[in-house]
Design a protein around this motif. Structure first.
Motif, mmCIF file in Angstrom:
data_model
loop_
_atom_site.group_PDB
_atom_site.id
_atom_site.type_symbol
_atom_site.label_atom_id
_atom_site.label_comp_id
_atom_site.label_asym_id
_atom_site.label_seq_id
_atom_site.Cartn_x
_atom_site.Cartn_y
_atom_site.Cartn_z
ATOM 1 N N SER A 680 12.972 40.643 3.564
ATOM 2 C CA SER A 680 13.833 41.287 2.557
ATOM 3 C C SER A 680 15.049 40.441 2.193
ATOM 4 C CB SER A 680 14.301 42.668 3.058
ATOM 5 O OG SER A 680 13.204 43.492 3.368
ATOM 6 N N THR A 681 14.974 39.127 2.440
ATOM 7 C CA THR A 681 16.108 38.246 2.176
ATOM 8 C C THR A 681 15.670 37.077 1.314
ATOM 9 O OG1 THR A 681 16.966 38.800 4.374
ATOM 10 C CG2 THR A 681 17.969 36.930 3.245
ATOM 11 N N ASP A 682 16.531 36.682 0.366
ATOM 12 C CA ASP A 682 16.252 35.535 -0.491
ATOM 13 C C ASP A 682 17.172 34.373 -0.130
ATOM 14 O OD1 ASP A 682 14.340 36.972 -1.879
ATOM 15 O OD2 ASP A 682 15.750 37.640 -3.411
ATOM 16 N N TYR A 683 16.671 33.168 -0.351
ATOM 17 C CA TYR A 683 17.448 31.952 -0.117
ATOM 18 C C TYR A 683 17.337 31.075 -1.360
ATOM 19 C CZ TYR A 683 17.297 33.421 4.757
ATOM 20 O OH TYR A 683 17.415 34.137 5.919
ATOM 21 N N TYR A 684 18.483 30.663 -1.894
ATOM 22 C CA TYR A 684 18.505 29.820 -3.084
ATOM 23 C C TYR A 684 18.361 28.343 -2.720
ATOM 24 C CZ TYR A 684 20.509 33.969 -5.386
ATOM 25 O OH TYR A 684 20.736 35.230 -5.870
ATOM 26 N N ASN A 685 17.909 27.577 -3.692
ATOM 27 C CA ASN A 685 17.928 26.120 -3.538
ATOM 28 C C ASN A 685 19.371 25.620 -3.594
ATOM 29 O OD1 ASN A 685 17.985 26.777 -6.431
ATOM 30 N ND2 ASN A 685 17.977 24.558 -6.730
ATOM 31 N N ALA A 686 19.566 24.386 -3.163
ATOM 32 C CA ALA A 686 20.911 23.803 -3.176
ATOM 33 C C ALA A 686 21.399 23.617 -4.606
ATOM 34 C CB ALA A 686 20.911 22.458 -2.442
ATOM 35 N N GLY A 687 22.667 23.900 -4.844
ATOM 36 C CA GLY A 687 23.250 23.748 -6.169
ATOM 37 C C GLY A 687 23.664 22.315 -6.442
ATOM 38 N N ARG A 688 24.367 22.133 -7.544
ATOM 39 C CA ARG A 688 24.807 20.792 -7.937
ATOM 40 C C ARG A 688 25.827 20.248 -6.938
ATOM 41 N NH1 ARG A 688 25.991 21.313 -13.404
ATOM 42 N NH2 ARG A 688 27.872 22.440 -12.821
ATOM 43 N N GLU A 689 25.629 18.991 -6.560
ATOM 44 C CA GLU A 689 26.577 18.296 -5.696
ATOM 45 C C GLU A 689 26.907 16.948 -6.311
ATOM 46 O OE1 GLU A 689 25.972 18.176 -1.516
ATOM 47 O OE2 GLU A 689 24.793 20.036 -1.485
ATOM 48 N N ILE A 690 28.194 16.607 -6.294
ATOM 49 C CA ILE A 690 28.684 15.367 -6.882
ATOM 50 C C ILE A 690 29.386 14.550 -5.804
ATOM 51 C CG2 ILE A 690 30.161 14.354 -8.666
ATOM 52 C CD1 ILE A 690 29.961 17.023 -10.171
ATOM 53 N N SER A 691 29.096 13.265 -5.760
ATOM 54 C CA SER A 691 29.780 12.390 -4.804
ATOM 55 C C SER A 691 30.169 11.085 -5.491
ATOM 56 C CB SER A 691 28.887 12.092 -3.600
ATOM 57 O OG SER A 691 27.733 11.382 -3.985
ATOM 58 N N LEU A 692 31.302 10.540 -5.086
ATOM 59 C CA LEU A 692 31.811 9.278 -5.612
ATOM 60 C C LEU A 692 32.028 8.337 -4.432
ATOM 61 C CD1 LEU A 692 32.842 7.705 -8.112
ATOM 62 C CD2 LEU A 692 35.136 8.581 -7.552
ATOM 63 N N THR A 693 31.376 7.176 -4.473
ATOM 64 C CA THR A 693 31.400 6.236 -3.353
ATOM 65 C C THR A 693 31.934 4.880 -3.800
ATOM 66 O OG1 THR A 693 29.501 7.305 -2.296
ATOM 67 C CG2 THR A 693 29.995 5.045 -1.628
ATOM 68 N N LEU A 694 32.816 4.318 -2.991
ATOM 69 C CA LEU A 694 33.313 2.955 -3.187
ATOM 70 C C LEU A 694 32.776 2.110 -2.044
ATOM 71 C CD1 LEU A 694 35.140 1.031 -4.832
ATOM 72 C CD2 LEU A 694 37.002 1.645 -3.260
ATOM 73 N N ASN A 695 32.012 1.070 -2.396
ATOM 74 C CA ASN A 695 31.350 0.239 -1.397
ATOM 75 C C ASN A 695 31.816 -1.208 -1.548
ATOM 76 O OD1 ASN A 695 29.175 -1.557 -0.289
ATOM 77 N ND2 ASN A 695 28.230 0.396 0.204
ATOM 78 N N HIS A 696 32.128 -1.840 -0.417
ATOM 79 C CA HIS A 696 32.574 -3.238 -0.454
ATOM 80 C C HIS A 696 31.887 -4.011 0.671
ATOM 81 C CE1 HIS A 696 35.046 -6.764 -1.025
ATOM 82 N NE2 HIS A 696 35.416 -6.720 0.242
ATOM 83 N N SER A 697 31.399 -5.180 0.337
ATOM 84 C CA SER A 697 30.800 -6.060 1.335
ATOM 85 C C SER A 697 31.412 -7.447 1.201
ATOM 86 C CB SER A 697 29.278 -6.123 1.152
ATOM 87 O OG SER A 697 28.937 -6.590 -0.146
#
Length: 698
Positions: A680-697
């Motif tokens: 008797s329980t529902d589970y939703y899919n994951a909603g929108r997620e935003i990420s900002l990454t700064l990468n340096h090598s």
């Protein structure tokens, strides 16, 4: 077969994929007539598998027959997700890494983050690390993808190659280890739900030409989650040392530590048909945790004796604790009062595992006949104590929730407390013959399995001993250097609950692989028929085993990975599955389809690099779409989840040499559907997620 070819959904997927390709190729047409070079056709001749950070198309694989080989020579369907592809898509979890591969279904438990939820060809997948068993993805520890250089997916039964496992397939994680080369990488990420993350991957030799090298990899994450009152924190650290006294010998030692302080479940939403906010939390803030504390130490020795003889051995020791506690919803108790019943559910586990493998590989030729033989032994000793609690909680009003407090586990009697000890001793033999265009592969394995379970509530111990043999036969015919036909028969075995026969599986598969000359790419198509016997499944809500009996899956997998130019690449996949329960415990589910197993699924990810000019850096554009067809939520086939399209996107910009900023968005359009329902329980899919990454090598 006619059903395979007549599926209208496939045509829809292909048309959508063409639209995506057209959209991302628009910048190419815009540059026609300009002085900007679009680059030359990419042709790669160094197919040694050592450039995973430079390409999305892998050529070498450690899976397949159990013998390292060219993918074209392996008589199995294999998907390899390289480090470059993982970075392109910004994949943060194992499920995200796998969701653009054929034959794999993910996200069917919505925002339940207790485990990595994915199936291969309709069945729960078994996971390995560097070819050595970790265990079932379902019910196990969620792995940290940043620890791995690549992820290999072997479709179909594989017990002959790796040991006990389900017939649908296996996922093999390849660990980052010291390479002897200088490596300097750091990154920082911010994103949705107050996500903050720092990571690093460093390596080098101890001195100029030293035969000692090191590598240090880690990440720290501080984050909330989509559902209120939930956290998603993590600490991961991995350090490795390698000694290469000669070009024939490598000795390495790698230690890693994983700590997670997350949330186990969204608590669910009342099954009233209403559209609830994703962040609605109907559990208990003081009883909403998911803890993992794991230490792993791995020792590896490789030596080439010359004249075609090589020795390899790996030993791994793992010790840790894990557990969760949350409140999930039951049936609606009053529509008028907007109240729903609830239950406390908790798990506490201590585990200790040891596995060691040693093998010899011998390569030789007899005239025009080439031979590779691998023989080895493996021993595993697994110990786990597992305690479960389940009890009634107070009802809650979903329109105006009032929390009442957590559960004192010390004052509450568990409903299950068991100690499980499993020892498995194994002998295996792999053989490959290659003559002209024909490659024959075969494998035999015997597992001696000793299993005991002690019920700590009654102090009763039950023991069982099994001896299981598995077989694999494969045939590959290289029509020409670019085209291979393959077929195989493979078996699998998994120890079941005590008192039940071990679960066995078998698969028949035929397929074709094509690797073009004009650009770097790999196209694979296969048809398969697999069956699982004496089947026991674990209920995700109760964690208790339930007998299913016998089931069968027939299907088609299509997959393509290609780098058409230095600027443009794509990966595409389509799967059609027909699943059927042949025998169930009381016969009530006979003839039904397997739960959480869509008939149709597909995906396409495209990536285009717009070269920079002058002071402007390269602009990297990525866009993907995933389609999951409707599926039954349980084996009873009493409720279906609707089909769904989900879009993902990525934008990267080279700020300076060796410095890049990257924006990733999953579920771009914030599509919302019920991924799973039950009790008797529902589970939703994951909603929108935003990420900002700064990468340096450097």
């Amino acid at each position: 077969m006619n059903a395979f070819l007549a599926a209208p959904t496939r045509h829809t997927i292909l048309l959508s994929g063409c639209a995506v390709l057209a959209l991302l190729s628009a910048p190419v047409h815009a540059l026609e007539g300009a002085s900007v070079s679009l680059g030359t056709i990419f042709i790669d001749t160094a197919r040694d598998g050592s450039d995973d950070d430079e390409t999305i198309v892998a050529d070498q694989v450690t899976s397949g027959s159990g013998l390292p080989s060219d993918i074209m020579d392996s008589s199995a369907s294999i998907s390899v997700i390289t480090s470059k592809e993982i970075a392109q898509r910004g994949a943060q979890t194992t499920e995200q890494i796998l969701q653009y591969s054929a034959g794999i279904s993910t996200d069917y438990y919505g925002r339940d983050d207790r485990y990595d939820y994915f199936k291969i060809r309709g069945y729960d997948a078994t996971t390995y690390r560097d070819g050595m068993l970790i265990g079932d993805a379902f019910g196990g520890v969620r792995e940290e993808p940043f620890a791995f250089d690549r992820v290999e997916v072997l479709k179909g039964a594989n017990s002959t190659s790796f040991g006990v496992g389900d017939p649908g397939g296996a996922v093999n994680f390849i660990t980052k280890s010291p390479t002897g080369e200088r490596l300097r990488q750091i990154y920082g990420t911010v994103g949705s739900f107050n996500h903050k993350e720092l990571g690093f991957d460093l390596g080098d030799t101890f001195a100029g030409n030293s035969d000692l090298s090191w590598r240090l990899t880690g990440k720290m994450q501080d984050s909330e989650a989509e559902t209120d009152e939930s956290t998603d924190d993590e600490t991961f650290i991995m350090g490795g040392l390698a000694w290469r006294p000669s070009d024939r010998t490598t000795v390495s030692l790698v230690y890693d530590y994983l700590y997670r302080d997350g949330y186990p479940n969204s608590s669910g939403y009342p099954a009233t048909g209403d559209d609830f906010d994703r962040d609605l939390f109907l559990g208990e803030p003081d009883f909403n945790y998911l803890d993992t504390d794991r230490h792993t130490l791995t020792f590896k020795l490789e030596h080439d004796f010359g004249n075609g003889l090589e020795f390899g051995s790996t030993a791994r020791y793992t010790k840790g604790t894990g557990g969760f506690g949350y409140v999930f919803l039951g049936a609606v108790t009053s529509e008028e009062d907007e109240t729903v019943s609830r239950y406390y559910f908790a798990n506490d586990a201590d585990f200790e595992n040891f596995v060691v493998d040693a093998h010899l590989l011998y390569e030789t030729t007899f005239g025009t006949l080439s031979s590779r033989t691998m023989g080895g032994v493996e021993y595993r000793d697994n110990h786990r104590e597992n305690t479960l609690w389940y009890t009634r909680a107070a009802d809650i009003r979903w329109s105006d929730p009032v929390y009442t407090g957590g559960l004192d586990l010390d004052a509450t009697a568990p409903y299950q407390d068991t100690t499980t000890d499993t020892q498995v001793a194994s002998f295996y033999l792999q053989q490959e013959f290659a003559w002209d265009r024909l490659i024959v592969q075969g494998g035999l394995r015997r597992d001696w399995i000793d299993n005991s379970i002690t019920d700590n509530l009654t102090d009763v111990t039950t023991e069982a001993d099994d001896v299981e043999d598995t077989l694999r036969l494969g045939l590959t015919y290289r029509i020409n250097p670019n085209l291979s036909l393959f077929g195989s028969y493979a078996e699998s075995v998994v120890p079941a609950s005590l008192g039940e026969e071990p679960e066995r599986g078998k698969q028949y598969e035929v397929g074709v692989k094509y690797r073009p000359d004009g650009f770097r790419g790999l196209l694979t198509a296969s048809v398969y028929d697999l069956t699982k016997y004496n089947e026991t499944v674990t209920n995700a809500d109760t964690l208790l085993d339930e007998v299913r009996g016998e089931s069968r899956v027939r299907g088609i997998d299509l997959e393509a990975k290609a780098e058409l130019t230095e600027q443009f690449s794509f990966t595409a996949a389509y799967t059609y599955l027909e699943s059927e329960i042949l025998e169930s415990d009381n016969g009530s589910n006979n003839g039904n389809e397997l739960g959480s197993t869509p008939q149709h699924s597909g995906s396409i990810w495209t990536n285009y690099v717009m070269p920079g000019q002058g002071s402007l850096g390269d602009l990297n554009l990525g866009l993907g779409v995933r389609y999951t067809g409707e599926y039954w939520r349980s084996d009873a086939n009493t409720g279906k989840t609707d089909a769904a399209w989900l879009w993902d996107a990525a934008i990267g910009y080279d700020i300076a040499e060796n410095t890049q900023m990257r924006l990733n968005v999953t579920n771009l359009l914030d599509e919302k559907h019920i991924a799973q329902g039950g009790y008797s329980t529902d589970y939703y899919n994951a909603g929108r997620e935003i990420s900002l990454t700064l990468n340096h090598s450097w």
